[in-house]
Design a protein around this motif. Structure first.
Motif, short mmCIF file in Angstrom:
data_model
loop_
_atom_site.label_atom_id
_atom_site.label_comp_id
_atom_site.label_asym_id
_atom_site.label_seq_id
_atom_site.Cartn_x
_atom_site.Cartn_y
_atom_site.Cartn_z
N ALA A 296 104.33 8.01 -15.01
CA ALA A 296 104.67 9.35 -14.54
C ALA A 296 103.66 9.90 -13.54
CB ALA A 296 104.78 10.31 -15.73
N VAL A 297 102.59 9.17 -13.30
CA VAL A 297 101.55 9.65 -12.40
C VAL A 297 102.01 9.53 -10.94
CG1 VAL A 297 99.21 9.25 -11.56
CG2 VAL A 297 99.70 9.10 -13.99
N ALA A 298 101.88 10.61 -10.19
CA ALA A 298 102.23 10.60 -8.77
C ALA A 298 101.08 11.21 -7.97
CB ALA A 298 103.51 11.39 -8.53
N GLY A 299 100.64 10.53 -6.94
CA GLY A 299 99.54 11.00 -6.10
C GLY A 299 98.44 9.96 -6.01
N GLU A 300 97.33 10.32 -5.36
CA GLU A 300 96.17 9.43 -5.26
C GLU A 300 95.42 9.45 -6.59
OE1 GLU A 300 94.13 9.33 -1.11
OE2 GLU A 300 94.71 11.41 -1.49
N LEU A 304 86.80 7.95 -12.96
CA LEU A 304 85.79 9.00 -13.07
C LEU A 304 84.51 8.69 -12.31
CD1 LEU A 304 86.19 10.25 -16.75
CD2 LEU A 304 87.26 11.08 -14.64
N ASN A 305 84.44 7.52 -11.68
CA ASN A 305 83.35 7.21 -10.76
C ASN A 305 83.73 7.51 -9.33
OD1 ASN A 305 81.43 6.21 -12.65
ND2 ASN A 305 82.64 4.34 -12.84
N GLY A 306 84.94 8.06 -9.13
CA GLY A 306 85.40 8.42 -7.80
C GLY A 306 86.01 7.28 -7.02
N ARG A 307 86.26 6.14 -7.66
CA ARG A 307 86.84 4.99 -6.96
C ARG A 307 88.36 5.12 -6.93
NH1 ARG A 307 83.35 0.75 -10.43
NH2 ARG A 307 84.45 1.96 -12.00
N CYS A 308 88.92 4.95 -5.75
CA CYS A 308 90.37 5.06 -5.59
C CYS A 308 91.04 3.83 -6.19
CB CYS A 308 90.72 5.20 -4.11
SG CYS A 308 92.47 5.49 -3.81
N MET A 309 92.05 4.06 -7.01
CA MET A 309 92.78 2.96 -7.62
C MET A 309 93.86 2.49 -6.64
SD MET A 309 91.10 3.00 -10.37
CE MET A 309 91.98 1.77 -11.34
N PRO A 310 94.01 1.18 -6.46
CA PRO A 310 95.01 0.67 -5.51
C PRO A 310 96.41 1.17 -5.86
CG PRO A 310 93.56 -1.09 -6.28
CD PRO A 310 93.27 0.10 -7.13
N SER A 311 97.21 1.38 -4.83
CA SER A 311 98.58 1.83 -5.04
C SER A 311 99.34 0.80 -5.87
CB SER A 311 99.27 2.02 -3.69
OG SER A 311 100.61 2.40 -3.87
N GLY A 312 100.01 1.27 -6.90
CA GLY A 312 100.78 0.38 -7.76
C GLY A 312 99.97 -0.31 -8.84
#
Length: 334
Positions: A296-300, A304-312
């Motif tokens: 259900a998560v939508a968005g970037e 908690l370390n500020g690392r962006c999780m890859p899309s999908g």
């Protein structure tokens, strides 16, 4: 009868070259598919050149180096890497654990397969274009790194020369920590993503910065951590995601995203802003904890370390930050 000491020409040339380099200096001259690297004798025990004569220069600065032989122009006794010459298939890569200066002294450098300059050093790095010089950096299409100029540490962009940067992969200029600009004439002529991307804060004190043709934002400033430190005296140890401009001229045009996007605030206390200052965005709200399922998560999504999780990417149970439509939501994945 006195004996003459005969020194082979190759060794003599090497010795003469080392004598010609100022203390604390590593001189790198690019020439096509090769590069000549000369290390001053007083720091030779701290610098290892792992690339030989290749134009893809790789230098490792010893962790034991802690500053030596301060001079009038180098009061901290740090190592200065002076780069010049021309290569259409080259790179400057440096690892280290102590602050350093990278001087651009008439450099045209293209790396078709990666960053033109990659600094894997988490300390303060000065990137300085020498007075009167024209310098150009161009990278290749390879999204395994973040910028044509990619720096792991704090970045100070300085000098009275000019620097043009072309980002063919992601950002043109990327710093994992803050960026400060002083005196430099900086031209970002294109970038697949942001023209300039940094964390902690961005400060323009003087100089001229022209950014055009960014596929995303002209300048983006992110928090390095989860919570802001608030503005600090002289920005010491500051992590706010703030943008500051006190002087100079900033021109931003033809960007697909915002002119400036910041996790904190945007402040102009001087200088000239040649762009629509309403074309900006700040993230100022963190909503209350929200629980939902991963699908259900939508968005970037960031850990908690500020690392962006890859899309999908498959998200495990735990806490994440989800950014959407200018709002950051602390989210519990159940």
């Amino acid at each position: 009868m006195k004996k003459l000491l005969l020194i082979p020409a190759a060794i003599l040339a090497s010795i003469s070259s080392a004598w010609a380099v100022a203390d604390n200096t590593v001189e790198v001259v690019f020439n096509g598919t090769s590069a000549t690297v000369t290390v001053a004798s007083n720091i030779s025990s701290y610098v290892t050149v792992q690339s030989g004569t290749s134009s893809h220069v790789k230098i490792v600065q010893a962790e034991s180096f802690a500053g030596v032989d301060a001079t009038v122009d180098n009061t901290d006794g740090e190592i200065i890497y002076s780069l010049s010459g021309n290569s259409s298939d080259g790179e400057f890569y440096m690892e280290g654990s102590f602050k350093a200066t990278v001087e651009l002294n008439g450099l045209t450098l293209t790396n078709p397969s990666g960053p033109a300059i990659a600094i894997m050093n988490g300390k303060r790095i000065e990137l300085s274009a020498k007075k009167g010089t024209v310098n150009t950096l161009t990278d290749g299409a390879n999204d395994t790194y973040n910028g044509c100029f990619h720096c792991k540490g704090h970045t100070k962009l300085k000098g009275k020369g000019s620097l043009t940067v072309v980002g063919n992969s992601r950002h043109a200029i990327y710093s994992k920590e803050y960026i400060e600009v002083k005196n430099l004439t900086l031209n970002v002529t294109s970038a697949v993503k942001d023209g300039i991307h940094c964390q902690e804060y961005f400060l323009m004190e003087s100089g001229t910065v022209n950014i055009s043709g960014a596929g995303d934002d002209g300048i983006q400033v992110e928090l390095d951590g989860i919570t802001s430190t608030g503005q600090t005296t002289d920005h010491e140890d500051e992590d706010t995601g703030n943008f500051y401009m006190t002087a100079g001229t900033l021109t931003i045009s033809n960007c697909q995203g915002k002119a400036i996007k910041a996790d904190g605030s945007i402040t102009y206390s001087g200088g000239t802003q040649n762009f629509d200052t309403s074309n900006t965005e700040t993230y100022t709200s963190v909503e209350a904890l929200k629980a939902q399922t991963a699908d259900a998560v939508a968005g970037e999504v960031f850990d908690l370390n500020g690392r962006c999780m890859p899309s999908g990417a498959r998200l495990g149970k735990g806490f994440y930050l989800v950014r959407k439509n200018g709002t950051v939501v602390k989210t519990l994945i159940r």
